[in-house]
Design a protein around this motif. Structure first.
Motif, PDB file in Angstrom:
ATOM      1  N   MET A 138       6.042  -6.425  13.157  1.00 10.79           N
ATOM      2  CA  MET A 138       6.867  -5.545  12.325  1.00 10.79           C
ATOM      3  C   MET A 138       6.176  -5.227  11.008  1.00 10.79           C
ATOM      4  N   LEU A 139       5.531  -6.237  10.404  1.00 14.26           N
ATOM      5  CA  LEU A 139       4.800  -6.025   9.148  1.00 14.26           C
ATOM      6  C   LEU A 139       3.669  -5.024   9.325  1.00 14.26           C
ATOM      7  N   ARG A 140       2.865  -5.228  10.365  1.00 14.51           N
ATOM      8  CA  ARG A 140       1.699  -4.383  10.582  1.00 14.51           C
ATOM      9  C   ARG A 140       2.107  -2.972  10.996  1.00 14.51           C
ATOM     10  N   PHE A 141       3.115  -2.877  11.847  1.00 10.15           N
ATOM     11  CA  PHE A 141       3.551  -1.557  12.315  1.00 10.15           C
ATOM     12  C   PHE A 141       4.122  -0.734  11.167  1.00 10.15           C
ATOM     13  N   ALA A 142       5.031  -1.340  10.415  1.00 12.30           N
ATOM     14  CA  ALA A 142       5.703  -0.600   9.336  1.00 12.30           C
ATOM     15  C   ALA A 142       4.804  -0.405   8.127  1.00 12.30           C
ATOM     16  N   GLY A 143       4.021  -1.435   7.765  1.00 12.14           N
ATOM     17  CA  GLY A 143       3.226  -1.383   6.538  1.00 12.14           C
ATOM     18  C   GLY A 143       1.875  -0.745   6.725  1.00 12.14           C
ATOM     19  N   GLN A 144       0.958  -1.470   7.407  1.00 10.94           N
ATOM     20  CA  GLN A 144      -0.387  -0.932   7.599  1.00 10.94           C
ATOM     21  C   GLN A 144      -0.364   0.359   8.403  1.00 10.94           C
ATOM     22  N   GLY A 145       0.586   0.468   9.335  1.00  6.97           N
ATOM     23  CA  GLY A 145       0.628   1.635  10.200  1.00  6.97           C
ATOM     24  C   GLY A 145       1.408   2.810   9.660  1.00  6.97           C
ATOM     25  N   VAL A 146       2.733   2.768   9.770  1.00  5.37           N
ATOM     26  CA  VAL A 146       3.555   3.960   9.546  1.00  5.37           C
ATOM     27  C   VAL A 146       3.604   4.389   8.085  1.00  5.37           C
ATOM     28  N   LEU A 147       3.871   3.461   7.168  1.00  6.99           N
ATOM     29  CA  LEU A 147       3.992   3.835   5.755  1.00  6.99           C
ATOM     30  C   LEU A 147       2.668   4.375   5.218  1.00  6.99           C
ATOM     31  N   THR A 148       1.560   3.749   5.600  1.00  4.98           N
ATOM     32  CA  THR A 148       0.247   4.223   5.160  1.00  4.98           C
ATOM     33  C   THR A 148      -0.049   5.605   5.712  1.00  4.98           C
ATOM     34  N   MET A 149       0.161   5.787   7.016  1.00  2.00           N
ATOM     35  CA  MET A 149      -0.126   7.064   7.660  1.00  2.00           C
ATOM     36  C   MET A 149       0.722   8.196   7.079  1.00  2.00           C
ATOM     37  N   ALA A 150       2.024   7.973   6.958  1.00  2.01           N
ATOM     38  CA  ALA A 150       2.928   9.023   6.474  1.00  2.01           C
ATOM     39  C   ALA A 150       2.615   9.398   5.031  1.00  2.01           C
ATOM     40  N   SER A 151       2.318   8.401   4.205  1.00  2.57           N
ATOM     41  CA  SER A 151       2.051   8.664   2.789  1.00  2.57           C
ATOM     42  C   SER A 151       0.726   9.395   2.594  1.00  2.57           C
ATOM     43  N   ARG A 152      -0.288   9.017   3.369  1.00  4.93           N
ATOM     44  CA  ARG A 152      -1.576   9.708   3.265  1.00  4.93           C
ATOM     45  C   ARG A 152      -1.471  11.136   3.783  1.00  4.93           C
ATOM     46  N   ASN A 153      -0.782  11.309   4.910  1.00  5.32           N
ATOM     47  CA  ASN A 153      -0.668  12.644   5.508  1.00  5.32           C
ATOM     48  C   ASN A 153       0.098  13.614   4.626  1.00  5.32           C
ATOM     49  N   VAL A 154       1.165  13.136   3.984  1.00  9.78           N
ATOM     50  CA  VAL A 154       1.964  14.056   3.176  1.00  9.78           C
ATOM     51  C   VAL A 154       1.160  14.585   1.989  1.00  9.78           C
ATOM     52  N   ILE A 155       0.242  13.759   1.461  1.00  8.71           N
ATOM     53  CA  ILE A 155      -0.638  14.237   0.389  1.00  8.71           C
ATOM     54  C   ILE A 155      -1.563  15.326   0.916  1.00  8.71           C
ATOM     55  N   MET A 156      -2.182  15.068   2.075  1.00  9.22           N
ATOM     56  CA  MET A 156      -3.145  16.016   2.640  1.00  9.22           C
ATOM     57  C   MET A 156      -2.491  17.343   3.006  1.00  9.22           C
ATOM     58  N   ILE A 157      -1.220  17.300   3.416  1.00  3.53           N
ATOM     59  CA  ILE A 157      -0.522  18.519   3.828  1.00  3.53           C
ATOM     60  C   ILE A 157      -0.276  19.455   2.645  1.00  3.53           C
ATOM     61  N   TRP A 158      -0.106  18.896   1.458  1.00  6.45           N
ATOM     62  CA  TRP A 158       0.208  19.719   0.291  1.00  6.45           C
ATOM     63  C   TRP A 158      -1.027  20.338  -0.366  1.00  6.45           C
ATOM     64  N   PHE A 159      -2.199  20.003   0.136  1.00  2.00           N
ATOM     65  CA  PHE A 159      -3.431  20.558  -0.424  1.00  2.00           C
ATOM     66  C   PHE A 159      -4.337  21.057   0.690  1.00  2.00           C
ATOM     67  N   ASP A 160      -5.193  22.017   0.345  1.00  2.00           N
ATOM     68  CA  ASP A 160      -6.137  22.563   1.313  1.00  2.00           C
ATOM     69  C   ASP A 160      -7.536  22.610   0.697  1.00  2.00           C
ATOM     70  N   LYS A 161      -7.782  23.588  -0.152  1.00  2.00           N
ATOM     71  CA  LYS A 161      -9.108  23.703  -0.774  1.00  2.00           C
ATOM     72  C   LYS A 161      -9.406  22.551  -1.724  1.00  2.00           C
ATOM     73  N   ASN A 162      -8.379  21.980  -2.324  1.00  2.00           N
ATOM     74  CA  ASN A 162      -8.574  20.880  -3.276  1.00  2.00           C
ATOM     75  C   ASN A 162      -8.282  19.515  -2.669  1.00  2.00           C
ATOM     76  N   ARG A 163      -8.293  19.445  -1.334  1.00  2.00           N
ATOM     77  CA  ARG A 163      -7.940  18.205  -0.648  1.00  2.00           C
ATOM     78  C   ARG A 163      -8.851  17.047  -1.053  1.00  2.00           C
ATOM     79  N   GLY A 164     -10.142  17.310  -1.149  1.00  2.00           N
ATOM     80  CA  GLY A 164     -11.088  16.261  -1.527  1.00  2.00           C
ATOM     81  C   GLY A 164     -10.877  15.772  -2.946  1.00  2.00           C
ATOM     82  N   LYS A 165     -10.588  16.694  -3.844  1.00  2.00           N
ATOM     83  CA  LYS A 165     -10.418  16.316  -5.257  1.00  2.00           C
ATOM     84  C   LYS A 165      -9.196  15.408  -5.444  1.00  2.00           C
ATOM     85  N   VAL A 166      -8.084  15.764  -4.805  1.00  3.10           N
ATOM     86  CA  VAL A 166      -6.883  14.939  -4.977  1.00  3.10           C
ATOM     87  C   VAL A 166      -7.048  13.595  -4.259  1.00  3.10           C
ATOM     88  N   ASN A 167      -7.778  13.598  -3.146  1.00  2.00           N
ATOM     89  CA  ASN A 167      -8.033  12.334  -2.448  1.00  2.00           C
ATOM     90  C   ASN A 167      -8.921  11.421  -3.273  1.00  2.00           C
TER      91      ASN A 167
END
Length: 435
Positions: A138-167
């Protein structure tokens, strides 16, 4: 209808005085940081006090962690599909909620183990072992897996040309945040005990889940905005924005880039996890003391942060295939340093290599997937990649241990690493951007 009315009461990105993507950048970065209790670096601090309280040996505790991690890697792909269907807000909210509730259960693990033993009238290590395996899943699935993936993806979705800079901003903040986390977690454990420390972390996550529900938004287009905060697109820009194909997971899996980039990132997870897990033993066999072993992480982190900051910024302008080969070069340096550890060049090569690996991992794992395959099915694609990374990190400690027990040293890991990296280097010659 209820959902529509409720949505109207929440924060409207279109009315934000600054481009809402920057709000997403900050809150999403905090979201990844909040996954620390489910990451290896966050769990490892609890190992000694918790295994002693449960009456488990180090091997039993480690095997419970490994099994829980492997099982989580097998189902994390489903969470990626949830991301595409329901959006970052709901997926990250329930991930944070689940992680927080799991931490409460972890804090009661000793009492739960005792109760189950009494209920079943048994006194065996199997009860706490099975209990911790479930909790680690449960720890690994929710923490390392889902929360990390969703949080990283939502940042990438809001940027395109400046994706590298915000990352770049996100990577630097997380590098310092993750590297310092064992210190303050250990301080809490020494001051309040392991059980109460897990409860403190749980309360923090439950509070943050509310912030996720308020601030996470799936995409700028859903709110009448455009990525990067641009006001409008001219005719030439409109032509450019209609070119990218939105790959499904099945379509992405047919592209060589998916496998070569994914396996390279998985090698990083494997090597870094195995090295970290056995670092003292690895160095002891070559005549180094514990302090020498631990001392490599600070300069390695400096290399990683420097590489990720510079190349995240440049990734908006440079082809990612160059990054892939530079990352493979870092892996080769790390493997050679691993093999030559007893020589004067061994330690510097190892530091430069794993620092380079970590730096490019921070870039490619965030930037490559939306650039190569689009944003529409980003969740299912990154969910599958996340399963590679979690599985590799789960297997690493055992593979390192097997090499030691079978061959009398860890050097076989270095030779296997070089062979795998050579395969990736050859296989990546035609791993071009599918776009």
């Amino acid at each position: 209808m209820f959902n529509h009315l409720f949505q109207k009461q929440l924060i409207d990105p279109a009315k934000s005085p600054v481009f809402y993507g920057y709000v997403i950048l900050v809150i999403g970065t905090i979201g990844i940081y909040c996954s620390i209790p489910g990451q290896t670096i966050g769990v490892s601090v609890f190992t000694d006090p918790v295994k002693d309280a449960l009456g488990l040996s180090r091997n039993q505790f480690s095997n419970a962690y490994m099994i829980g991690t492997i099982v989580s890697s097998l189902v994390i792909g489903r969470a990626g599909v949830w991301f595409d269907v329901y959006g970052a807000r709901y997926v990250a909210f329930f991930a944070a909620l689940t992680l927080g509730l799991t931490l409460f259960l972890c804090s009661w693990s000793a009492s739960m183990s005792t109760y189950i033993k009494e209920l079943l009238s048994v006194d065996t290590w199997v009860v706490p072992f099975v209990l911790m395996t479930i909790l680690f899943f449960m720890l690994r699935f929710a923490g390392q897996g889902v929360l990390t993936m969703a949080s990283r993806n939502v940042i990438m979705i809001w940027f395109d040309k400046n994706r590298g800079k915000v990352n770049s901003f996100s990577s630097v903040a997380l590098s310092f945040g993750f590297s310092s986390s064992p210190l303050w977690i250990n301080g809490l454990i020494e001051g309040y005990g392991w059980s109460q420390t897990w409860q403190f972390l749980a309360i923090g996550l439950l509070f943050f889940s509310i912030l996720i529900f308020l601030f996470y938004k799936i995409s700028p287009e859903k709110h009448g905005l455009l990525p990067d905060g641009v006001n409008h697109l001219n005719t030439q820009e409109q032509r450019k924005t209609t070119v990218p194909k939105q790959f499904t997971l099945e379509e992405a899996k047919k592209e060589r880039a998916f496998w070569m980039y994914g396996l390279t990132l998985a090698f990083n997870s494997f090597f870094i996890t195995g090295l970290t897990f056995h670092i003292v033993s690895i160095f002891n066999l070559q005549g180094f003391v514990k302090e020498d072993a631990i001392a490599i992480f600070l300069p390695g982190s400096v290399v990683a942060v420097t590489v990720s900051t510079l190349f995240n910024f440049l990734s908006d302008y440079l082809p990612l295939k160059l990054y892939l080969y530079l990352m493979l070069l870092g892996g080769i340096l790390a493997s050679l340093g691993f093999l030559l550890l007893s020589t004067p060049v061994g330690v510097p090569m190892l530091i430069a290599g794993f620092g380079t690996l970590g730096g490019f991992f921070a870039v490619l794992n965030a930037v490559a997937w939306p650039r190569f395959f689009g944003r529409t099915h980003l969740g299912s694609i990154t969910g599958k990649i996340m399963s590679f990374l979690i599985l590799a990190s789960a297997l690493a400690p055992s593979v390192f241990s097997f090499c030691l027990s079978t061959f009398g040293s860890y050097k076989m890991v270095g030779f296997l690493g070089l062979a795998f990296l050579l395969f990736l280097a050859i296989g990546s010659i035609k791993a071009n951007n599918p776009q």
